[in-house]
Design a protein around this motif. Structure first.
Motif, short mmCIF file in Angstrom:
data_model
loop_
_atom_site.label_atom_id
_atom_site.label_comp_id
_atom_site.label_asym_id
_atom_site.label_seq_id
_atom_site.Cartn_x
_atom_site.Cartn_y
_atom_site.Cartn_z
N MET A 88 0.83 -1.20 0.00
CA MET A 88 0.00 0.00 0.00
C MET A 88 0.86 1.25 0.00
O MET A 88 0.61 2.21 -0.74
CB MET A 88 -0.93 -0.01 1.23
CG MET A 88 -1.83 1.21 1.33
SD MET A 88 -2.78 1.23 2.90
CE MET A 88 -3.77 -0.25 2.69
N ALA A 89 1.92 1.25 0.85
CA ALA A 89 2.79 2.41 0.94
C ALA A 89 3.53 2.65 -0.37
O ALA A 89 3.77 3.80 -0.77
CB ALA A 89 3.79 2.24 2.08
N MET A 90 3.92 1.56 -1.05
CA MET A 90 4.64 1.67 -2.32
C MET A 90 3.71 1.92 -3.49
O MET A 90 4.16 2.21 -4.60
CB MET A 90 5.44 0.37 -2.57
CG MET A 90 6.54 0.09 -1.57
SD MET A 90 7.23 -1.58 -1.77
CE MET A 90 7.96 -1.50 -3.40
N ASP A 91 2.39 1.74 -3.25
CA ASP A 91 1.37 1.87 -4.30
C ASP A 91 1.61 0.85 -5.40
O ASP A 91 1.60 1.17 -6.60
CB ASP A 91 1.35 3.29 -4.87
CG ASP A 91 0.10 3.56 -5.70
OD1 ASP A 91 -0.91 2.86 -5.49
OD2 ASP A 91 0.13 4.47 -6.56
N VAL A 92 1.82 -0.40 -4.99
CA VAL A 92 1.98 -1.50 -5.93
C VAL A 92 1.09 -2.65 -5.48
O VAL A 92 0.55 -2.65 -4.36
CB VAL A 92 3.45 -1.99 -6.02
CG1 VAL A 92 4.35 -0.86 -6.49
CG2 VAL A 92 3.92 -2.52 -4.66
N VAL A 136 14.81 -21.17 8.49
CA VAL A 136 14.25 -21.94 9.60
C VAL A 136 12.76 -21.70 9.84
O VAL A 136 12.16 -22.35 10.69
CB VAL A 136 15.01 -21.64 10.92
CG1 VAL A 136 16.42 -22.18 10.84
CG2 VAL A 136 15.02 -20.15 11.23
N GLY A 137 12.13 -20.81 9.09
CA GLY A 137 10.72 -20.51 9.33
C GLY A 137 9.96 -20.41 8.03
O GLY A 137 10.53 -20.41 6.93
N SER A 138 8.64 -20.28 8.14
CA SER A 138 7.79 -20.23 6.95
C SER A 138 7.66 -18.84 6.37
O SER A 138 7.23 -18.68 5.22
CB SER A 138 6.39 -20.78 7.28
OG SER A 138 5.76 -19.98 8.26
N ALA A 139 7.99 -17.81 7.16
CA ALA A 139 7.87 -16.43 6.69
C ALA A 139 9.18 -15.97 6.07
O ALA A 139 10.18 -15.80 6.78
CB ALA A 139 7.48 -15.51 7.84
N CYS A 140 9.18 -15.79 4.73
CA CYS A 140 10.38 -15.24 4.12
C CYS A 140 10.47 -13.76 4.46
O CYS A 140 9.47 -13.11 4.75
CB CYS A 140 10.36 -15.43 2.61
SG CYS A 140 9.13 -14.43 1.75
N GLY A 141 11.67 -13.23 4.44
CA GLY A 141 11.82 -11.80 4.54
C GLY A 141 11.87 -11.22 3.15
O GLY A 141 11.89 -11.93 2.14
N PHE A 142 11.90 -9.90 3.07
CA PHE A 142 12.08 -9.28 1.77
C PHE A 142 12.65 -7.88 1.96
O PHE A 142 12.60 -7.30 3.05
CB PHE A 142 10.77 -9.24 0.96
CG PHE A 142 9.66 -8.41 1.55
CD1 PHE A 142 9.49 -7.07 1.20
CD2 PHE A 142 8.76 -8.98 2.45
CE1 PHE A 142 8.45 -6.31 1.73
CE2 PHE A 142 7.72 -8.23 2.98
CZ PHE A 142 7.56 -6.89 2.62
N ALA A 143 13.25 -7.38 0.89
CA ALA A 143 13.81 -6.04 0.88
C ALA A 143 13.13 -5.24 -0.21
O ALA A 143 12.78 -5.78 -1.27
CB ALA A 143 15.32 -6.09 0.63
N ALA A 144 12.92 -3.95 0.05
CA ALA A 144 12.25 -3.10 -0.92
C ALA A 144 12.62 -1.64 -0.64
O ALA A 144 13.04 -1.30 0.48
CB ALA A 144 10.74 -3.29 -0.86
N TYR A 145 12.45 -0.80 -1.65
CA TYR A 145 12.74 0.62 -1.52
C TYR A 145 11.44 1.41 -1.48
O TYR A 145 10.47 1.09 -2.17
CB TYR A 145 13.59 1.12 -2.69
CG TYR A 145 15.05 0.75 -2.58
CD1 TYR A 145 15.94 1.57 -1.90
CD2 TYR A 145 15.52 -0.41 -3.17
CE1 TYR A 145 17.29 1.24 -1.81
CE2 TYR A 145 16.87 -0.76 -3.09
CZ TYR A 145 17.73 0.07 -2.40
OH TYR A 145 19.06 -0.26 -2.30
N LEU A 146 11.44 2.46 -0.67
CA LEU A 146 10.34 3.42 -0.62
C LEU A 146 10.96 4.78 -0.38
O LEU A 146 11.67 4.98 0.62
CB LEU A 146 9.36 3.06 0.50
CG LEU A 146 8.20 4.03 0.73
CD1 LEU A 146 7.31 4.11 -0.51
CD2 LEU A 146 7.37 3.59 1.95
N ASN A 147 10.74 5.71 -1.31
CA ASN A 147 11.33 7.05 -1.21
C ASN A 147 12.85 7.00 -1.02
O ASN A 147 13.41 7.72 -0.19
CB ASN A 147 10.68 7.84 -0.07
CG ASN A 147 9.21 8.11 -0.33
OD1 ASN A 147 8.80 8.28 -1.48
ND2 ASN A 147 8.42 8.15 0.73
N GLU A 148 13.50 6.10 -1.73
CA GLU A 148 14.95 5.91 -1.69
C GLU A 148 15.46 5.38 -0.34
O GLU A 148 16.67 5.34 -0.10
CB GLU A 148 15.69 7.21 -2.03
CG GLU A 148 15.37 7.72 -3.43
CD GLU A 148 16.18 8.94 -3.80
OE1 GLU A 148 16.91 9.47 -2.93
OE2 GLU A 148 16.10 9.37 -4.97
#
Length: 416
Positions: A88-92, A136-148
């Motif tokens: 939502m914050a990234m508008d995607v 070790v868990g079911s929740a992957c992490g992720f990386a993303a950019y918002l406003n640089e």
């Protein structure tokens, strides 16, 4: 980007964290790790499980920080909203990450189970996000950019979070910001100082550039931390100067007091016996937390408190030393420790050995709860033991306690 200008923040999510139902140990751990690795946090924020609130806070963080580590809200349930909030914050839109979906299905199959449909949610990531592995868990992490601003998203389970930070996120930060200055920390545990007194004692200490002192008060100790640039040539000089100022109030050098006492007991080959009245087993339970102190403790008695003699002929020091001696002799231990009755706010403590006995009566300087006073009484006993094993002066002023009376009886007087 220069390290001095790098702004790193942590955003924790979850109603249970926000309202204090659980302690945010992840935040404390990350603050320490980032500081030591040269990525000191400039702010920490906590927000509840509200989609709009999380999204608003993500945008706000992106406007004032360069790197944000987000923790929590990546699970399969309806209150796990962090991924959706970032989209939502990234508008995607959210998109299915087929690699992670396959990985999840394989993990369930290896355990002889079928993956629930709700776990598909954990493979949905914002468009353009980079997957960060969670082995070790079911929740992957992720990386993303918002406003640089660079965001890293991590699960709230501490074991998963810590492994992901050390193995996935930290290497990315070190590669992107190679000029960060790693920090070392030397820890000295003290007993007997107040924070203000400790600060005053160290006020005149001249520190080289890049060195800092930090304090952490956790009843009944104050932990002093000497922060410095990694492998700085003056680390030992500064730490030695601090040691000289603190003197025999250091109850653990790099290790907590209990670990230090356990090492001393093992080194001297000494055994213990314990008799407790007012402290009610506090010290016995504490000694059981370390392998060396537990091995050295031959026997422990928890006794009911006495009905004190109203005639005035009750001698608390004589009584507590008799308890310590009886505990030592009846068990065949090398040292006996005893905590006597609580009498009008006063507590008597004793240590008995084959070469002499030491006793002390203390009371709190200000009102304390009974549990806090028990903690101080047990710590005083452990400190008497430490001082004896280290060959220190047996009695010392304690900021939170008033010493009313102290007594040392040499062995020759005991035998007389």
């Amino acid at each position: 980007m220069e390290q001095s200008k790098l702004r790193v923040a942590m955003l924790s999510t979850g109603e249970e964290v926000l309202h204090g139902d659980i302690t945010d140990t992840n935040a404390a751990w990350l603050s320490s790790r980032c500081f030591e690795e040269g990525f000191a946090l400039h702010r920490r924020i906590t927000v509840g499980d509200s989609l709009d609130d999380i999204a608003i806070e993500l945008v706000r963080c992106s406007q004032v920080s360069d790197v944000v580590i987000v923790n929590g809200g990546l699970g399969p349930t309806t209150d796990d909203l962090t991924t959706e909030a970032m989209a939502m914050a990234m508008d995607v839109d959210l998109e299915l990450n087929n690699h992670w979906l396959t990985e999840l299905k394989n993990r369930f199959e290896r355990n002889g189970k079928t993956m629930p449909k709700s776990n598909i949610k954990q493979a949905m990531l914002p468009e353009g996000a980079e997957l960060v592995d969670n082995p070790v868990g079911s929740a992957c992490g992720f990386a993303a950019y918002l406003n640089e601003c660079l965001f890293f998203f991590t699960p709230g389970v501490p074991s998963e979070f810590k492994q992901m930070f050390d193995n996935e996120i930290l290497p990315r930060l070190q590669s992107r910001y190679p000029n960060s200055q790693k920090r070392e920390v030397q820890r000295l545990y003290t007993f007997g100082f107040s924070e203000s007194l400790l600060n005053d004692k160290l006020a005149s200490l001249s520190l080289p550039e890049g060195f800092e002192l930090g304090y952490r008060s956790a009843l009944p100790f104050i932990e002093l931390k000497v922060f410095s640039p990694k492998q700085h040539s003056e680390i030992s000089l500064v730490t030695d100067a601090v040691r000289n100022i603190l003197g025999d109030r250091i109850v653990g050098d790099g290790i907590p007091m209990l670990t230090n006492v356990g090492s001393l007991l093992r080194h001297h080959g000494v055994t213990l016996a314990l008799a407790e009245k007012f402290s009610g087993g506090y010290l016995a339970n504490w000694l059981s937390e370390d392998d060396d102190t537990r091995d050295a403790l031959l026997q422990a008695w928890v006794l009911s408190e006495s009905a004190l003699n109203a005639e005035g002929d009750y001698n608390p020091l004589a009584s507590v030393l008799a308890m310590a001696t009886a505990a030592r002799e009846n068990s065949g231990a090398g040292i006996g420790l005893a905590c006597g009755d609580l009498d009008a706010g006063r507590v008597s403590l004793g240590l008995s050995t084959a070469v002499g006995d030491w006793g002390i009566i203390v009371k709190p300087r200000r009102n304390q709860s009974l549990n806090d006073l028990r903690c101080y009484a047990a710590t005083m006993l452990l400190d008497l033991l430490r001082r004896y094993l280290e060959g220190q002066d047996m009695f010392s002023d304690i900021a939170s306690l008033v010493t009313l009376e102290s007594l040392h009886i040499p062995a020759e007087e005991l035998d007389a």
